[in-house]
Design a protein around this motif. Structure first.
Motif, PDB file in Angstrom:
ATOM      1  N   TYR A 101     -17.788   0.247  -1.858  1.00  0.00           N
ATOM      2  CA  TYR A 101     -16.582   1.025  -2.163  1.00  0.00           C
ATOM      3  C   TYR A 101     -16.881   2.058  -3.245  1.00  0.00           C
ATOM      4  CZ  TYR A 101     -11.815   2.223  -3.509  1.00  0.00           C
ATOM      5  OH  TYR A 101     -10.669   2.905  -3.798  1.00  0.00           O
ATOM      6  N   LYS A 154     -10.430  -2.452   3.082  1.00  0.00           N
ATOM      7  CA  LYS A 154     -10.392  -1.233   2.265  1.00  0.00           C
ATOM      8  C   LYS A 154     -11.503  -1.235   1.217  1.00  0.00           C
ATOM      9  CE  LYS A 154      -7.670   1.328  -1.137  1.00  0.00           C
ATOM     10  NZ  LYS A 154      -6.346   1.562  -1.762  1.00  0.00           N
ATOM     11  N   TYR A 155     -11.693  -2.390   0.559  1.00  0.00           N
ATOM     12  CA  TYR A 155     -12.652  -2.482  -0.542  1.00  0.00           C
ATOM     13  C   TYR A 155     -14.022  -3.027  -0.118  1.00  0.00           C
ATOM     14  CZ  TYR A 155      -8.831  -1.400  -3.740  1.00  0.00           C
ATOM     15  OH  TYR A 155      -7.798  -0.774  -4.395  1.00  0.00           O
ATOM     16  N   HIS A 156     -14.191  -3.267   1.177  1.00  0.00           N
ATOM     17  CA  HIS A 156     -15.444  -3.854   1.691  1.00  0.00           C
ATOM     18  C   HIS A 156     -15.790  -5.109   0.883  1.00  0.00           C
ATOM     19  CE1 HIS A 156     -15.867  -0.077   3.827  1.00  0.00           C
ATOM     20  NE2 HIS A 156     -15.888   0.585   2.703  1.00  0.00           N
TER      21      HIS A 156
END
Length: 226
Positions: A101, A154-156
């Motif tokens: 991210y 979204k944030y891996h």
């Protein structure tokens, strides 16, 4: 008054709430029933009796230098909308976890050190305002499997520290849900990441000014003698 809670009974209540989280925030490859207890704080408001409105949850590897009653006073400092009191993580563990991210978002504060960055949280000392957790529509929405999935994508994000990972990830998105405790209430001593690739920035995370109230000997670090 001391009330003893049966671990198996608690786990049975917890499992449906936290099952979806376990694959994202557990060390194991699957979602193990027994792992649920590592997520107790996340859903404490769902398993404790309604008459219990506030709880302090602490790790065992702590040494108290101040009266724990003083920590209860921190509940009075919660800003409106906050449901949990928690101190920042004092190692660059989340700088590491959010590497993808951070690479895709070079201007982000995610994983950066204090005072301006978002280093993530450490769950060794937790103030859980159970009543606020029950009332918070936002917090309870974030417990839904679809929301957990959305944020991890979204944030891996792939972690292994249980509730701490969940709070950290949610804190990146919704910092208003948390009252940040001073580092002196959870003075972590572990220096593992200093010797594993982050010696250049380690001290920015690890420094803590002020008289220590609680030492946290995480990763089996010896706690200073009096």
């Amino acid at each position: 008054q001391v009330i003893v809670h049966d671990v198996d009974e608690l786990t049975e209540k917890l499992f449906p709430v936290v099952e979806a989280m376990q694959k994202h925030f557990s060390a194991g490859s699957g979602t193990y029933y027994s792992d649920s207890i590592f997520f107790l704080s996340v859903a404490m408001h769902r398993v404790m009796p309604k008459e219990i409105t506030q709880i302090i949850q602490v790790d065992l590897d702590l040494k108290y230098k101040a009266n724990i009653r003083d920590l209860f006073d921190e509940f009075n400092n919660f800003p409106e909308g906050a449901v949990i009191g928690i101190a920042r993580e004092m190692q660059p563990v989340y700088r590491h976890t959010f590497w993808q991210y951070r690479r895709e978002n070079p201007q982000t504060k995610v994983g950066d050190p204090p005072p301006d960055g978002l280093p993530g949280f450490n769950s060794g000392v937790l103030l859980l305002n159970l009543e606020a957790m029950r009332q918070s529509k936002l917090y309870n929405q974030l417990l839904e499997p679809t929301m957990v999935q959305k944020l991890t994508e979204k944030y891996h994000f792939k972690g292994h520290l249980g509730d701490q990972d969940f709070f950290t990830m949610v804190g990146m998105e919704h910092p208003e849900l948390f009252h940040v405790l001073n580092c002196t209430w959870n003075r972590q001593l572990c220096t593992w990441w200093k010797d594993h690739g982050y010696s250049d920035v380690f001290d920015q995370y690890f420094q803590c000014e002020g008289e220590v109230k609680i030492y946290h000997g995480n990763c089996n670090t010896p706690i200073p003698e009096d």
